[in-house]
Write a protein that holds these residues in place. Structure first.
Motif, PDB file in Angstrom:
ATOM      1  N   ALA A 224      -3.677  13.044   3.021  1.00 10.86           N
ATOM      2  CA  ALA A 224      -4.878  12.217   2.850  1.00 10.86           C
ATOM      3  C   ALA A 224      -4.601  10.728   3.020  1.00 10.86           C
ATOM      4  O   ALA A 224      -5.423  10.001   3.583  1.00 10.86           O
ATOM      5  CB  ALA A 224      -5.492  12.480   1.471  1.00 10.86           C
ATOM      6  N   VAL A 225      -3.452  10.251   2.550  1.00 11.17           N
ATOM      7  CA  VAL A 225      -3.201   8.802   2.623  1.00 11.17           C
ATOM      8  C   VAL A 225      -2.593   8.342   3.930  1.00 11.17           C
ATOM      9  O   VAL A 225      -2.777   7.187   4.310  1.00 11.17           O
ATOM     10  CB  VAL A 225      -2.286   8.280   1.494  1.00 11.17           C
ATOM     11  CG1 VAL A 225      -3.058   8.058   0.236  1.00 11.17           C
ATOM     12  CG2 VAL A 225      -1.089   9.153   1.315  1.00 11.17           C
TER      13      VAL A 225
ATOM     14  N   MET B   9      -4.767   6.534   6.424  1.00 10.05           N
ATOM     15  CA  MET B   9      -5.147   5.208   5.947  1.00 10.05           C
ATOM     16  C   MET B   9      -4.006   4.211   6.108  1.00 10.05           C
ATOM     17  O   MET B   9      -4.191   3.084   6.564  1.00 10.05           O
ATOM     18  CB  MET B   9      -5.553   5.319   4.474  1.00 10.05           C
ATOM     19  CG  MET B   9      -5.989   4.010   3.883  1.00 10.05           C
ATOM     20  SD  MET B   9      -5.355   3.919   2.196  1.00 10.05           S
ATOM     21  CE  MET B   9      -3.869   3.001   2.438  1.00 10.05           C
TER      22      MET B   9
ATOM     23  N   ARG C 102      -0.779  17.522  -0.003  1.00  6.54           N
ATOM     24  CA  ARG C 102      -2.184  17.210   0.312  1.00  6.54           C
ATOM     25  C   ARG C 102      -2.463  15.726   0.157  1.00  6.54           C
ATOM     26  O   ARG C 102      -3.219  15.140   0.914  1.00  6.54           O
ATOM     27  CB  ARG C 102      -3.117  18.043  -0.578  1.00  6.54           C
ATOM     28  CG  ARG C 102      -3.630  19.282   0.137  1.00  6.54           C
ATOM     29  CD  ARG C 102      -4.416  20.163  -0.782  1.00  6.54           C
ATOM     30  NE  ARG C 102      -3.519  20.889  -1.666  1.00  6.54           N
ATOM     31  CZ  ARG C 102      -3.870  21.367  -2.854  1.00  6.54           C
ATOM     32  NH1 ARG C 102      -5.100  21.176  -3.307  1.00  6.54           N
ATOM     33  NH2 ARG C 102      -2.998  22.025  -3.591  1.00  6.54           N
ATOM     34  N   TRP C 103      -1.835  15.125  -0.839  1.00  2.00           N
ATOM     35  CA  TRP C 103      -1.969  13.674  -1.020  1.00  2.00           C
ATOM     36  C   TRP C 103      -1.406  12.936   0.201  1.00  2.00           C
ATOM     37  O   TRP C 103      -2.024  12.025   0.745  1.00  2.00           O
ATOM     38  CB  TRP C 103      -1.247  13.244  -2.288  1.00  2.00           C
ATOM     39  CG  TRP C 103      -1.044  11.775  -2.464  1.00  2.00           C
ATOM     40  CD1 TRP C 103       0.136  11.108  -2.452  1.00  2.00           C
ATOM     41  CD2 TRP C 103      -2.059  10.777  -2.671  1.00  2.00           C
ATOM     42  NE1 TRP C 103      -0.069   9.763  -2.651  1.00  2.00           N
ATOM     43  CE2 TRP C 103      -1.407   9.526  -2.779  1.00  2.00           C
ATOM     44  CE3 TRP C 103      -3.448  10.814  -2.764  1.00  2.00           C
ATOM     45  CZ2 TRP C 103      -2.094   8.330  -2.985  1.00  2.00           C
ATOM     46  CZ3 TRP C 103      -4.132   9.617  -2.971  1.00  2.00           C
ATOM     47  CH2 TRP C 103      -3.468   8.397  -3.080  1.00  2.00           C
TER      48      TRP C 103
ATOM     49  N   LEU D 241       0.841  -1.206   0.000  1.00  2.00           N
ATOM     50  CA  LEU D 241       0.000   0.000   0.000  1.00  2.00           C
ATOM     51  C   LEU D 241       0.873   1.252   0.000  1.00  2.00           C
ATOM     52  O   LEU D 241       0.626   2.206  -0.739  1.00  2.00           O
ATOM     53  CB  LEU D 241      -0.914   0.009   1.235  1.00  2.00           C
ATOM     54  CG  LEU D 241      -2.022  -1.046   1.276  1.00  2.00           C
ATOM     55  CD1 LEU D 241      -2.879  -0.870   2.533  1.00  2.00           C
ATOM     56  CD2 LEU D 241      -2.898  -0.993   0.037  1.00  2.00           C
TER      57      LEU D 241
ATOM     58  N   LEU E 199       3.841   1.563  -1.103  1.00  2.70           N
ATOM     59  CA  LEU E 199       4.478   1.686  -2.414  1.00  2.70           C
ATOM     60  C   LEU E 199       3.505   2.272  -3.444  1.00  2.70           C
ATOM     61  O   LEU E 199       3.882   3.114  -4.269  1.00  2.70           O
ATOM     62  CB  LEU E 199       4.970   0.314  -2.872  1.00  2.70           C
ATOM     63  CG  LEU E 199       6.385   0.264  -3.445  1.00  2.70           C
ATOM     64  CD1 LEU E 199       7.338   1.069  -2.593  1.00  2.70           C
ATOM     65  CD2 LEU E 199       6.864  -1.168  -3.559  1.00  2.70           C
ATOM     66  N   HIS E 200       2.266   1.832  -3.382  1.00  2.52           N
ATOM     67  CA  HIS E 200       1.268   2.422  -4.280  1.00  2.52           C
ATOM     68  C   HIS E 200       1.149   3.929  -4.031  1.00  2.52           C
ATOM     69  O   HIS E 200       1.039   4.717  -4.975  1.00  2.52           O
ATOM     70  CB  HIS E 200      -0.100   1.761  -4.069  1.00  2.52           C
ATOM     71  CG  HIS E 200      -0.311   0.514  -4.857  1.00  2.52           C
ATOM     72  ND1 HIS E 200       0.201  -0.696  -4.489  1.00  2.52           N
ATOM     73  CD2 HIS E 200      -0.983   0.289  -6.023  1.00  2.52           C
ATOM     74  CE1 HIS E 200      -0.142  -1.616  -5.385  1.00  2.52           C
ATOM     75  NE2 HIS E 200      -0.857  -1.048  -6.320  1.00  2.52           N
ATOM     76  N   ALA E 201       1.203   4.296  -2.774  1.00  5.67           N
ATOM     77  CA  ALA E 201       1.050   5.723  -2.433  1.00  5.67           C
ATOM     78  C   ALA E 201       2.237   6.547  -2.941  1.00  5.67           C
ATOM     79  O   ALA E 201       2.057   7.627  -3.509  1.00  5.67           O
ATOM     80  CB  ALA E 201       0.897   5.881  -0.923  1.00  5.67           C
TER      81      ALA E 201
ATOM     82  N   GLY F 203       2.132   6.819  -6.746  1.00  2.00           N
ATOM     83  CA  GLY F 203       1.163   7.812  -7.203  1.00  2.00           C
ATOM     84  C   GLY F 203       1.733   9.213  -7.098  1.00  2.00           C
ATOM     85  O   GLY F 203       1.605  10.028  -8.018  1.00  2.00           O
ATOM     86  N   LEU F 204       2.373   9.479  -5.992  1.00  2.89           N
ATOM     87  CA  LEU F 204       2.994  10.787  -5.827  1.00  2.89           C
ATOM     88  C   LEU F 204       4.052  11.021  -6.895  1.00  2.89           C
ATOM     89  O   LEU F 204       4.114  12.071  -7.532  1.00  2.89           O
ATOM     90  CB  LEU F 204       3.609  10.877  -4.425  1.00  2.89           C
ATOM     91  CG  LEU F 204       4.035  12.264  -3.971  1.00  2.89           C
ATOM     92  CD1 LEU F 204       4.042  12.341  -2.454  1.00  2.89           C
ATOM     93  CD2 LEU F 204       5.401  12.627  -4.502  1.00  2.89           C
TER      94      LEU F 204
ATOM     95  N   SER G 169       1.138  17.295  -3.803  1.00  2.00           N
ATOM     96  CA  SER G 169       1.764  16.106  -3.226  1.00  2.00           C
ATOM     97  C   SER G 169       1.580  16.088  -1.711  1.00  2.00           C
ATOM     98  O   SER G 169       1.285  15.047  -1.118  1.00  2.00           O
ATOM     99  CB  SER G 169       3.253  16.086  -3.561  1.00  2.00           C
ATOM    100  OG  SER G 169       3.439  16.048  -4.963  1.00  2.00           O
TER     101      SER G 169
END
Lengths: 198, 198
Positions: free
Chosen positions: B185-186, B189, B181-182, B158, B160-162, B165-166, B179
């Motif tokens: 947000a993540v 989680m 803000r991302w 997870l 790594l996915h985050a 994406g960045l 970035s």
DNA sequence: GGCCGTCTTGGACAGGCGTCCGAGATGCAG
DNA sequence: CTGCATCTCGGACGCCTGTCCAAGACGGCC
């Protein structure tokens, strides 16, 4: 060869170019390979485009024209259901032609490196954001969510980060299970941002 | 030229190659450009490597060797704080040399397209997962979180996915605010998955 | 000191690349 | 029918590519 206006040849070559890049990668997308794919003589290329780079730029911009995945929402679905369904639909589309997503990645890298094309990735992102924004607005109004405190554009950016992460990771691993687990994990967060819950 | 064992020349060329790719992109990373960067004659290249592709593969594998960002945790920090701090630290490193991340992306795309190198992206991901897994285990034990229901490896995926994406989104837009803000947000989680809350 | 495995290196090879020229074909406007 | 803008296209240009060869220089071991 059947006579065509330059604008039509232009589109033919752009589409042929994208097909070649998807199949062979940026490395194999030579002018000769592209004209062979389009079935036109070599000299036609430089009648239409001043340079290969110009065509690559045109191709990358062309990608952004593709419309987003408008979804028909089932009645009585929660916001999270709708977001999940939309995300999954996008992922299905992705799985149908992952080589295209790899091609887009290669083209964006090439554009980043080429001064005359370096402005394009930002513009393409802008198109993505606009299309995604419209979809999100649609979902919001459909479900009667008013007065968002998180601007739609910001939510769209989050969604884009999420799909980008899936794209990059999947292309390395081709692990769809991991992708689905990622979707499961981010969807609640995205739905929360869209629904404006804190 | 000072005499060196082949293994040392090998590393010199790999590092020079990575520098060239970071500066000029995969497109400009010709054998001649690489040997010029390394300051060795052209013929040395094919004394060391059977082909350019072999060197590219070696370079991509070399990337995975770089150690992760081991962090010293402040006392009394919550799990979320630690995750956020680690993520932000990674992002700072990213911002110092974003062109390297673009290079890695290009190399991974090239490897995907080349049959003899197509297995590498998966292997590199495997190294990432292992390094990240160790970091996450460390955080878990440091904060006394026991008996995880979500396997560390899944959490690492997870994360790594985050970061993927960045990476992808930033390289298109160079928008560091988005970035951040991302990350905001993540992180909750990811922390929840690591902390095993439902 | 002489040998031999290891490393260095100038130069060349065939082939592919992006780009361009200039002559010819086409078909609408007058 | 004539004229002219538009489109077609064979062939060539010089440059750059990855790869290879064969001859030489080094330096540790007997």
């Amino acid at each position: 060869m059947t006579r065509k206006p330059a604008s039509a040849r232009r589109q033919d070559l752009v589409e042929a170019g994208l097909r070649v890049i998807a199949r062979e990668g940026m490395h194999g997308a030579t002018v000769r390979a592209i004209v062979a794919e389009a079935g036109v003589p070599l000299a036609t290329f430089h009648y239409i485009f001043a340079s290969r780079d110009e065509m690559i730029g045109e191709a990358y911009a062309y990608i952004a024209e593709v419309p987003g995945t408008g979804a028909a929402l089932p009645d009585g679905a929660t916001l999270e259901d709708v977001v999940r369904a939309s995300f999954l639909r996008w992922f299905e589309r992705f799985l149908e032609h992952p080589e295209y997503e790899l091609a887009i990645m290669e083209v964006m890298a090439y554009c980043s490196r080429t001064p005359s094309l370096a402005h394009l990735p930002g513009k393409v992102q802008e198109h993505y954001l606009e299309a995604l924004g419209e979809l999100l607005e649609h979902v919001r109004s459909e479900l009667g969510i008013a007065a968002p405190a998180v601007p739609t554009r910001d939510v769209a950016r989050l969604v884009l980060h999420a799909t980008d992460g899936l794209t990059y990771a999947w292309l390395r691993t081709r692990d769809s299970d991991a992708s689905l687990r990622w979707i499961d994990a981010v969807v609640p967060m995205l739905a929360a941002a869209l629904g404006d819950e804190r």
